[in-house]
Scaffold this motif. Sequence first.
Motif, short mmCIF file in Angstrom:
data_model
loop_
_atom_site.label_atom_id
_atom_site.label_comp_id
_atom_site.label_asym_id
_atom_site.label_seq_id
_atom_site.Cartn_x
_atom_site.Cartn_y
_atom_site.Cartn_z
N LYS A 25 0.83 -1.20 0.00
CA LYS A 25 0.00 0.00 0.00
C LYS A 25 0.86 1.25 0.00
N ARG A 26 1.93 1.24 0.76
CA ARG A 26 2.82 2.41 0.80
C ARG A 26 3.51 2.62 -0.55
N ILE A 27 3.98 1.55 -1.15
CA ILE A 27 4.65 1.67 -2.45
C ILE A 27 3.66 2.16 -3.51
N PHE A 28 2.46 1.59 -3.54
CA PHE A 28 1.45 2.02 -4.51
C PHE A 28 1.10 3.49 -4.33
N SER A 29 1.08 3.97 -3.09
CA SER A 29 0.72 5.36 -2.83
C SER A 29 1.77 6.35 -3.36
N THR A 30 2.98 5.89 -3.62
CA THR A 30 4.02 6.78 -4.14
C THR A 30 3.83 7.07 -5.63
N GLY A 31 3.08 6.21 -6.33
CA GLY A 31 2.93 6.35 -7.77
C GLY A 31 4.09 5.73 -8.53
N CYS A 62 10.86 9.32 -10.97
CA CYS A 62 9.45 9.07 -10.67
C CYS A 62 9.11 9.62 -9.28
N TRP A 63 9.98 9.33 -8.32
CA TRP A 63 9.78 9.77 -6.93
C TRP A 63 9.61 11.29 -6.88
N GLN A 64 10.49 11.99 -7.56
CA GLN A 64 10.43 13.46 -7.57
C GLN A 64 9.22 13.96 -8.35
N ARG A 65 8.93 13.34 -9.49
CA ARG A 65 7.81 13.74 -10.33
C ARG A 65 6.49 13.67 -9.56
N HIS A 66 6.37 12.70 -8.67
CA HIS A 66 5.14 12.54 -7.90
C HIS A 66 5.16 13.31 -6.57
N GLY A 67 6.21 14.10 -6.35
CA GLY A 67 6.27 14.94 -5.15
C GLY A 67 6.54 14.18 -3.87
N ASP A 69 9.38 13.43 -2.54
CA ASP A 69 10.47 14.01 -1.75
C ASP A 69 9.92 15.06 -0.78
N LYS A 70 8.89 15.79 -1.19
CA LYS A 70 8.28 16.79 -0.31
C LYS A 70 7.38 16.11 0.73
N ARG A 71 6.66 15.08 0.29
CA ARG A 71 5.73 14.38 1.17
C ARG A 71 6.45 13.65 2.29
N THR A 72 7.62 13.09 2.00
CA THR A 72 8.34 12.30 2.99
C THR A 72 9.48 13.07 3.66
N GLY A 73 9.75 14.27 3.16
CA GLY A 73 10.84 15.05 3.74
C GLY A 73 12.21 14.53 3.33
N SER A 74 12.28 13.72 2.26
CA SER A 74 13.58 13.22 1.81
C SER A 74 14.26 14.26 0.94
#
Length: 78
Positions: A25-31, A62-67, A69-74
């Motif tokens: 579920k967590r992985i799917f939520s990242t897009g 992909c991680w950055q495109r889906h935001g 990095d902002k959501r997780t504070g990474s």
Amino acid sequence: MSSGDKSSAAAAQLLIDDEPDEWDKRIFSTGCAEENTKLTDCYYEKKDWRACKMEMEVFRQCWQRHGNDKRTGSRAAQ
């Protein structure tokens, strides 16, 4: 237990195992679930992250495109 009961039990267990767990579920939520799978598969096959630089870059983009990095504070590594 008859062989029919055993196959029914095995089928039921397969359905239970097929349900998404918290990690899924967590992985799917990242897009980026598909990119994560490709990266994980690469590492599993090659046993060396350095051999998976292309997959890592695709996942990072992909991680950055889906935001995420902002959501997780990474933050991106320097």
